[in-house]
Enzyme design. Structure first.
Site, short mmCIF file in Angstrom:
data_model
loop_
_atom_site.label_atom_id
_atom_site.label_comp_id
_atom_site.label_asym_id
_atom_site.label_seq_id
_atom_site.Cartn_x
_atom_site.Cartn_y
_atom_site.Cartn_z
N HIS A 301 -54.22 -1.69 18.55
CA HIS A 301 -55.26 -0.84 17.99
C HIS A 301 -56.57 -1.62 18.05
O HIS A 301 -56.59 -2.85 18.02
CB HIS A 301 -54.87 -0.52 16.54
CG HIS A 301 -55.74 0.49 15.86
ND1 HIS A 301 -56.97 0.18 15.34
CD2 HIS A 301 -55.53 1.81 15.58
CE1 HIS A 301 -57.49 1.26 14.77
NE2 HIS A 301 -56.63 2.26 14.90
N ASP A 378 -49.32 -6.71 12.69
CA ASP A 378 -49.94 -5.46 12.25
C ASP A 378 -48.82 -4.46 11.99
O ASP A 378 -48.20 -3.94 12.92
CB ASP A 378 -50.90 -4.96 13.33
CG ASP A 378 -51.45 -3.57 13.05
OD1 ASP A 378 -51.07 -2.96 12.04
OD2 ASP A 378 -52.26 -3.09 13.88
N GLN A 381 -48.15 0.85 11.56
CA GLN A 381 -47.33 1.94 12.07
C GLN A 381 -45.83 1.71 11.89
O GLN A 381 -45.03 2.55 12.28
CB GLN A 381 -47.62 2.15 13.57
CG GLN A 381 -48.99 2.69 13.85
CD GLN A 381 -49.22 4.08 13.29
OE1 GLN A 381 -48.28 4.86 13.10
NE2 GLN A 381 -50.47 4.41 13.01
N LYS A 404 -50.58 5.09 5.31
CA LYS A 404 -49.60 5.31 6.37
C LYS A 404 -48.19 5.42 5.82
O LYS A 404 -47.26 5.75 6.56
CB LYS A 404 -49.64 4.15 7.37
CG LYS A 404 -50.99 3.84 7.96
CD LYS A 404 -51.40 4.80 9.04
CE LYS A 404 -52.65 4.28 9.77
NZ LYS A 404 -53.10 5.17 10.82
N CYS A 542 -57.89 5.14 19.02
CA CYS A 542 -58.41 3.79 18.79
C CYS A 542 -57.54 2.76 19.49
O CYS A 542 -57.27 1.67 18.96
CB CYS A 542 -58.49 3.48 17.29
SG CYS A 542 -59.66 4.53 16.41
#
Length: 585
Positions: A301, A378, A381, A404, A542
């Protein structure tokens, strides 16, 4: 054997099935008529049972698959597991939760406390003993794992499963198990899913952008503002104590959710983007110098690209990028070639927000550590789709956003190993992170306070804690299994749309599909789907570098959550068929 009296509730019927099976096994001979009768009544009691077998259909003859030496095969407590389907036996209609074709989904959750397997028959399957005295046969008639036993009715198996013992799962049924997994019941927890868009029921397939909020989270936020609202840590009055307790309780819930070693390793920020910037501009600024190297991947991202570009430009460091193959998977051999003694940090996503690719972060972390590099993961997600264990991963830093994972917007988390946080300078200055200030010098609080300058987002941190409670009540493993089957089903059904091409075909994906439709711009597809009440994301997400790796500037991205159903996917596919056929109106 007499037929017991019982309430026709689903859980009651399931309990009777188990009790009858135990009693029959202890007596040495099952009563086929009673077990089949209870099984048929169980199916007729399922919610929406118009599509389920009725008592008028042929009675199913039972086959009790139990190893001879076991007197009582039922280990308790019993977990509310999943429902799996393979080809239906003659005379059976589609069970609740399945799309019109019974072959479309292998595991569909049910709202009662057992897993139903609709299979041709295990009657002829070999009975293989296990060390624990009982076994589970899957559709290939092989031993899957000890500790489970099916009660099989030719075409129907009721499979009790053990509850996974997890210290942070809050039982809400009163006997040590998480809530039953049923996507339709879960949908009812989310008031926004009762909305209508353009006169059609809302179908929310934009979960990778943000998840919707359950009533439990909404209620917790309301309660905070009605009964606890205060600044924290700074006053002796009652509301300050309430707010502080709620805020720090949320930190402990996050610690458990990630399996961090200490609450001192949990920092509240606004979201994943701010979390990555915190690490880049504090730890990175202190530890990365001229000639050093930073590694990211093509899957990242923008939020996991730009802060590292800025750091590299400021320090004279080099940004290196791990490539991906034509399926959208990181090429591990090429990644390992990038690692060397100059590598200071690797920053990688766990799940691609554009393609859904699950990245082998454990292996990548281990490789980086062999070269002395630190690793940031990260998890924006990944946290809503799969269990996160930062200690098992051995991640140095882990970041995610609350919105999220069914929590509020404006709240996120940075996990960092305590030793690293202790030696990392704060990146902002202000109140709450101060131990002592004079005009000559400032002494900072230890982590996490030194990274939380000013008044934090107290209410939304509390809301994140409520969201974690909600996820734990369902069971993240249940969510993961169910969404895997949704991905399989959606992949197969989307491929029936003429001219549709799925982008990213990694072997392991989570929660996200990305596609283009021949003859249509992605924004056209998104707008036409919106007319049908179907919300998807269209654009570059993104993540422009990975889309350009496939020669694209944008895709259409449906993304899933535990409240997504096969009917939602069917509606998407049917709408795309109409769009492609020019029949959208």
């Amino acid at each position: 054997m007499t037929t017991p009296n019982f309430s026709p509730s689903i859980s009651g019927l399931f309990g009777l099935l188990g009790a009858e099976a135990q009693s029959a096994q202890a007596a040495g001979a099952p009563d086929p008529s009673l077990i089949a009768q209870l099984a048929n009544q169980l199916f007729s009691a399922l919610p929406g049972s118009a599509s389920a077998p009725t008592p008028k259909q042929p009675t199913l003859s039972p086959v009790l698959a139990v190893a001879p030496q076991v007197a009582s095969p039922f280990p308790l407590p019993v977990a509310p597991p999943t429902l799996s389907a393979s080809p239906l036996a003659p005379g059976l209609t589609t069970p609740v939760g399945l799309s019109p074709s019974a072959n479309d989904l292998r595991n569909v959750p049910s709202s009662f406390g057992g897993a139903l397997s609709l299979v041709p028959s295990f009657a002829s399957a070999p009975k293989l003993p296990s060390s624990s005295g009982f076994y589970f046969l899957d559709e290939a008639s092989s031993v899957r794992d000890a500790g489970k036993i099916p009660f099989q009715f030719d075409s129907i198996s009721v499979v009790p499963e053990l509850v996974e013992k997890h210290p942070n799962r809050t039982p809400d049924l009163g006997f040590g198990v998480a809530r039953p997994f049923d996507p339709r019941a879960i949908r009812n927890d989310f008031p926004i899913l009762r909305e209508q868009v353009n006169g059609k029921p809302l179908i929310w397939l934009d979960n990778a952008a943000t998840t919707q909020k359950p009533q439990a989270v909404i209620d917790r936020l309301t309660y905070f503002y009605e009964h606890e609202n205060s600044n924290i840590h700074r006053a002796a009055h009652t509301l300050a104590a309430r707010a502080t307790d709620a805020y720090e309780a949320a930190r402990e819930k996050v610690r458990g959710f990630l399996n961090a070693g200490s609450v001192d390793e949990i920092i509240f920020v606004r979201g994943t983007t701010e979390g990555i910037n915190l690490v880049a501009k504090s730890w990175g600024a202190q530890n990365v110098g001229a000639g050093d190297e930073i590694i990211i991947s093509w899957l990242e991202h923008h939020a996991n690209i730009v802060p590292w570009q800025q750091l590299a430009a400021e320090k004279g460091a080099k940004l290196r990028v791990a490539p991906v193959d034509d399926d959208g998977q990181i090429i591990l051999e090429e990644y390992e070639k990038l690692l060397n003694s100059r590598t200071k940090i690797v920053s990688i996503t766990q799940v691609s927000n554009a393609l859904g690719t699950v990245v082998p972060v454990r292996e990548m972390i281990a490789a980086a550590h062999r070269h002395g590099a630190r690793v940031l993961v990260d998890g924006a997600q990944s946290v809503s789709h799969r269990r996160t264990d930062v200690q098992a991963l051995d991640a140095d830093f882990f970041v995610f956003s609350g919105h999220k994972v069914f929590g509020p917007t404006g709240i996120g988390v940075v996990y960092g190993k305590k030793a690293l946080l202790d030696e990392t300078p704060p990146w902002q200055g202000g109140g709450n992170m101060i131990a002592d200030v004079t005009f000559e010098k400032t002494i900072y609080q230890p982590s996490p306070a030194k990274f939380e300058a000013g008044t934090g987002n107290i209410a939304d941190a509390v809301g994140l804690g409520a969201a974690i409670d909600y996820v734990n009540s369902i069971g993240i493993e249940n969510i993961s299994r169910y969404e895997h089957e949704l991905i399989v089903y959606a992949t197969r059904t989307l491929q029936t749309v003429p001219g549709l091409r799925i982008i990213g075909t990694a072997k392991e994906k989570a929660g996200v599909l990305s596609f283009v439709l021949e003859g249509f711009k992605t924004e056209e597809v998104g707008a036409l789907l919106d007319k049908e009440g179907i919300a998807v994301r269209s654009g570059h997400h993104c993540a422009q570098p990975i889309l350009r790796r496939f020669g694209l500037e944008s895709t259409v991205r449906p993304s899933f959550a535990p409240y997504t159903t096969c009917e939602d996917i069917d509606a998407l596919v049917n709408a795309l068929q109409r769009i492609k056929g020019g029949r959208n109106h």
